[in-house]
Design a protein around this motif. Structure first.
Motif: not given
Length: 219
Positions: A5-6, A156-161, A166-167, A176-180
């Motif tokens: 988690p980040v 995106r520097q922290y790949p979802q895989e 957490i935002m 924009a970031g919330a979508a990721f």
């Protein structure tokens, strides 16, 4: 939880109780600021264009007064220190991702032990006659919103895989970031946007709310 988690946490209106940039321009009221703020709200200017235009109205010589005003009225939202301790105990990386200014964020967050390497924000140059705003984290090829300090690019520097992203946020700079994000803690404008787009989120008013909901959020 196999992914690490980040947290990506906004500053103005999230870590702080008010938007310090808005308060600053309300107080100093340089000519033309109100029109620029209206253009940002109407999306006639991108966030980058608007922020750069706003600060270009302020003479660099005002830096001591700007700093004194912001630090004098800045209030940290309840529970932040406890959330930072919570994250440290559980090896959760905590990043501040903000469309705010370095001369505001750095002194405000230093007493909390947040290193500058964990703070993503706009840079300010006071060497000219008026303040110049730049960002070392502009939009990448995947974002076309002209954010200035692009939160989705940082995320995106922290790949979802590998990471559970957490935002925590409140404003239009978080859209924009919330979508990721895998999980959104939202209030104010971000909460309204999540509702409009039917995006799942958890509401918060203090960081104690984030801590309380955090274990359940991770399952």
């Amino acid at each position: 939880m196999t992914r690490k988690p980040v947290i990506f946490c906004d500053f103005d209106g999230t870590i702080t109780l008010t938007d310090n940039i808005i308060e600053l321009f309300k107080h100093f009221r340089p000519e033309g600021a109100e029109e620029i703020l209206q253009c940002i709200a109407a999306k006639e200017y991108s966030i980058r264009e608007g922020v750069e235009a706003l600060f270009a109205l302020l003479p660099s010589a005002l830096r001591p007064q700007l700093t004194e005003f912001v630090q004098g009225q800045l209030q940290i939202r309840s529970g932040l220190r406890e959330l930072l301790d919570f994250c440290q105990e559980r090896d959760v990386e905590f990043l501040v991702t903000s469309g705010g200014m370095d001369f505001i964020l750095y002194p405000a967050l230093e007493p909390l032990g947040i290193p500058q390497s964990k703070i993503y924000c706009n840079s300010t140059d006071f060497n000219g006659t008026h303040i110049r705003v730049t960002s070392s984290h502009p939009c990448d090829e995947h974002c076309h919103s002209d954010c200035g300090m692009c939160k989705s690019t940082v995320m995106r520097q922290y790949p979802q895989e590998e990471y559970y992203r957490i935002m925590i946020g409140d404003s239009i700079t978080d859209f924009a970031g919330a979508a990721f994000a895998d999980l959104i803690f939202a209030r104010s404008h971000l909460e309204e946007e999540c509702r409009r787009l039917q995006m799942p989120y958890l509401p918060f008013e203090t960081f104690h709310d984030v801590i309380r909901q955090f274990p359940n959020a991770l399952g």
